[in-house]
Design a protein around this motif. Structure first.
Motif, PDB file in Angstrom:
ATOM      1  N   TRP A 368      37.024  40.592  -7.078  1.00  0.00           N
ATOM      2  CA  TRP A 368      37.747  39.371  -6.735  1.00  0.00           C
ATOM      3  C   TRP A 368      39.137  39.662  -6.184  1.00  0.00           C
ATOM      4  O   TRP A 368      40.110  38.975  -6.490  1.00  0.00           O
ATOM      5  N   SER A 415      42.057  35.616  -8.451  1.00  0.00           N
ATOM      6  CA  SER A 415      40.616  35.806  -8.267  1.00  0.00           C
ATOM      7  C   SER A 415      39.957  34.561  -7.712  1.00  0.00           C
ATOM      8  O   SER A 415      39.075  34.647  -6.839  1.00  0.00           O
ATOM      9  N   SER A 418      40.966  34.345  -3.978  1.00  0.00           N
ATOM     10  CA  SER A 418      40.322  35.386  -3.180  1.00  0.00           C
ATOM     11  C   SER A 418      38.835  35.118  -3.008  1.00  0.00           C
ATOM     12  O   SER A 418      38.281  35.313  -1.919  1.00  0.00           O
ATOM     13  N   THR A 419      38.178  34.671  -4.066  1.00  0.00           N
ATOM     14  CA  THR A 419      36.746  34.388  -3.973  1.00  0.00           C
ATOM     15  C   THR A 419      36.473  33.237  -3.024  1.00  0.00           C
ATOM     16  O   THR A 419      35.518  33.269  -2.239  1.00  0.00           O
TER      17      THR A 419
END
Length: 665
Positions: A368, A415, A418-419
């Protein structure tokens, strides 16, 4: 390089070598509080006439040592403890006629490889490096390295394991001779880390040098040897960076900053398979009793962490070994861009034609985007925001899959963002992906780190790139449009005019670039007529609340994906995993956006400027592919999430617009 025509008799005068023997543990010592720094002083030059070597002196007690530690640097050599000194004659050395390429020194240094051939020496048949220092500054570095060595060796720490060993120095019998000082240090292989990374087969050769056996692999929590290039390179990066962080933490925790961490000063020992940092010739002391140097101490530690960030990014992204590309990389940071936008910058700089197959990008995107998060902390613009060694060692990027790491809330937010960005880049937006993206956006909003209006005033200005909209698919679909239009990048530029008003309005500018494809051969020929649509408006920011009302969950006014995502997010946060971190809120703090008049500007190139119907069809197609909020900025009513790299705005119909900060190249 070969040193032909040189003989030992002509290189050095009759000399004696002072050699230090140590008995240092190889286990990691728990660091104490960081003392403050002071400027290193050349005590050798001040006390040359009082240097003397002794073979046997009583070792000081712990109380005596603490008293000696408080003495100024200029007085340390006068009463220096030299009980571990062994005298050598110059005839004990056998000078080699070649020098390894990885030992290249500066312009004021001459480097020679040698072997101790005295059978009575404890270092018999041991390879050493003789570094002859000619200038006054070079001699200061060499003497400073020995001074730092004595400080660390007396405390019996991990000097041998994580730093290049300094065995002693060579000097003439007349200590006043300035041109005769030579530093004697350990030999840790032919290459520095820079030379390793420049080899075509650097990865398998480095793996063989590090001898990745089961015990070594367990150190990074990975029990697989070999495998894809991404996994192998990630494993080697973890080993090298963890060794570097342990060594630098060893220095920081005992009052020293290296200040010269770079690829040329990092060596890999094939004997103990540890990473050795270079000679501590420019190491800076921390001053414990001077409260005025607290800022300087933090600056020096932050400088070391920034250097470690440069080492890490060059190991992962080998394209940065090119000086031209690395110069662009440093210019990006020097312009004031936030390091959290590094991914946006790297993707633009490398494009998609990287000769290395973008293995480094895949490494940083793993877990992530944990690698990008660690880089942003190592290269943070403000020194106080940079991560410390111990925290970096606990970062998920440097911990293997078998290590249990409790991520901080900052990493959880990173995370999620970013995901979401990766899904927009890799997936075709089916219903399942759209629900997942809307779910991630809901979670980000509930974990917003800056819910107050005063935080938005500093973070909101800048250039933002539209990544996703929960209310409309961005770009072409499978339908057959009357006009073929290729959408470029869509940006939202936010600026605050300089004014004396207490709450000045923000200027919002929506820029939409597109290209109208002409002709029947458009699938193969993407050249067309460029156009640009710009919308301007001003907004005032006020504080507000976003309510979660259960009676509104069955309404059909909002898109189904948003409603399902909201229910899913509330259900997710009600579970055991999230209950400990945050309770399900009944409302969320948001920033309300009140819009004023809107100004729309359209620019089209020839020949669409003369064909009104074709231009109208092109504009209608652009409006079909772009969310309506980017044409009518008054439909944006509130902001629900913001940090240094991500922005979420909500429109009047409940749709969420996800932006990522665009970097300036």
């Amino acid at each position: 390089m070969a040193l032909s025509g040189m003989h030992s008799a002509t290189l050095f005068k009759p000399v004696e070598v002072a050699h230090y023997r140590y008995n240092l543990p190889t286990t990691l010592i728990r660091p104490s509080c960081l003392p403050r720094m002071r400027r290193p002083r050349d005590s050798f030059s001040m006390q040359r006439s009082r240097i003397r070597c002794s073979l046997s002196r009583k070792a000081p007690s712990s109380l005596e040592f603490e008293e000696e530690a408080s003495v100024s640097t200029s007085d340390t050599l006068e009463g220096e403890e030299l009980s571990h000194v062994i005298k050598f004659k110059f005839s004990d050395f056998k000078i080699s006629d070649r020098v390894s390429i990885g030992l290249g020194g500066r312009g004021d240094e001459a480097v020679f490889e040698a072997i101790i051939k005295n059978p009575d020496s404890p270092l018999h048949n041991t390879g050493v490096v003789l570094r002859r220092l000619t200038s006054t500054q070079a001699q200061r570095r060499g003497k400073r390295a020995i001074q730092v060595l004595k400080k660390l060796a007396r405390r019996k720490l991990m000097y041998h394991s994580y730093s290049m060993q300094v065995h002693g120095y060579v000097c003439s019998q007349e200590i006043e001779d300035e041109g005769s000082f030579t530093l004697v240090h350990g030999y840790h292989g032919s290459f520095s880390l820079r030379h390793w990374l420049r080899q075509t087969d650097w990865l398998p050769t480095l793996e063989a040098t590090l001898a990745l056996d089961e015990e070594s692999v367990r150190r990074v929590g990975d029990d697989t040897v070999g495998g894809p290039a991404v996994s192998r390179q990630l494993r080697v990066t973890r080993i090298v960076m963890r060794d570097l962080l342990i060594g630098v933490n060893y220095l920081h925790s005992h009052g020293l900053a290296h200040t010269e961490l770079r690829l040329e000063n990092v060596h890999i020992s094939p004997v103990d398979r540890h990473i050795k940092v270079g000679i501590l010739g420019n190491a800076a002391d921390f001053l414990e009793n001077d409260s005025n140097n607290t800022d300087r101490q933090q600056m020096m530690i932050a400088f070391d962490m920034r250097c470690l960030g440069f080492i890490m990014v060059k190991m992962v992204l080998r394209e940065l070994m090119d000086p031209i590309i690395f110069a662009k990389f440093k210019a990006f940071l020097n312009k004031g861009n936030d390091p959290s936008c590094l991914r946006e910058f790297i993707l633009r700089t490398f494009n998609s034609n990287s000769s290395h197959g973008n293995v480094g990008l895949q490494i940083l995107d793993r877990n992530w985007g944990a690698g990008w998060h660690l880089l942003s902390l190592l290269l943070a613009a403000k020194p106080l925001d940079r991560i410390r060694c111990l925290d970096a060692l606990r970062h998920p990027f440097l911990c293997g899959p078998r290590w249990r790491v409790n991520p901080s809330m900052d990493i959880v937010r990173w995370s999620l963002g970013s995901t979401a960005v990766r899904i927009t880049e890799e997936y075709i937006y089916g219903q399942q992906q759209r629900i997942r993206l809307a779910h991630f956006i809901e979670l980000m909003e509930m974990l917003n780190p800056y819910p107050r209006r005063k935080n938005w005033l500093g973070l909101l200005p800048g250039r933002w790139r539209l990544v996703y909209c929960t209310g409309r698919h961005i770009g072409l679909t499978t339908r057959q449009p009357p006009s073929r239009v290729f959408i470029g990048e869509v940006h939202l530029t936010i600026s605050q005019p300089s004014t004396t008003k207490p709450k000045p309005p923000f200027s919002f500018t929506s820029d939409i670039g597109f290209r109208v494809l002409i002709g029947k051969d458009w699938p193969h020929d993407k050249t067309g007529i460029n156009g640009k649509l710009q919308v301007n408006s001003s907004f005032k920011l006020t504080s507000g609340k976003r309510l979660y009302l259960k009676e509104e969950t069955n309404t059909h006014n909002l898109p189904s994906t948003t409603t399902n995502a909201q229910d899913s997010a509330i259900k997710k946060l009600s579970g055991k995993k999230w209950r400990k971190t945050r309770e399900v809120p009944s409302s969320l703090s948001v920033v309300k956006l009140a819009s004023n008049d809107i100004d729309v500007t359209l620019m089209l190139n020839e020949p669409l400027t003369r064909d009104v119907e074709a231009a109208q069809a092109a504009i209608n197609e652009v409006r079909m592919q772009i969310p309506p909020e980017m044409f009518d900025l008054s439909k944006i009513v509130c902001g629900t999430y913001i940090d240094t790299r991500m922005l979420v705005l909500r429109s009047v119909n409940g749709s969420a617009l996800l932006f990522t900060r665009a970097c300036s190249i």
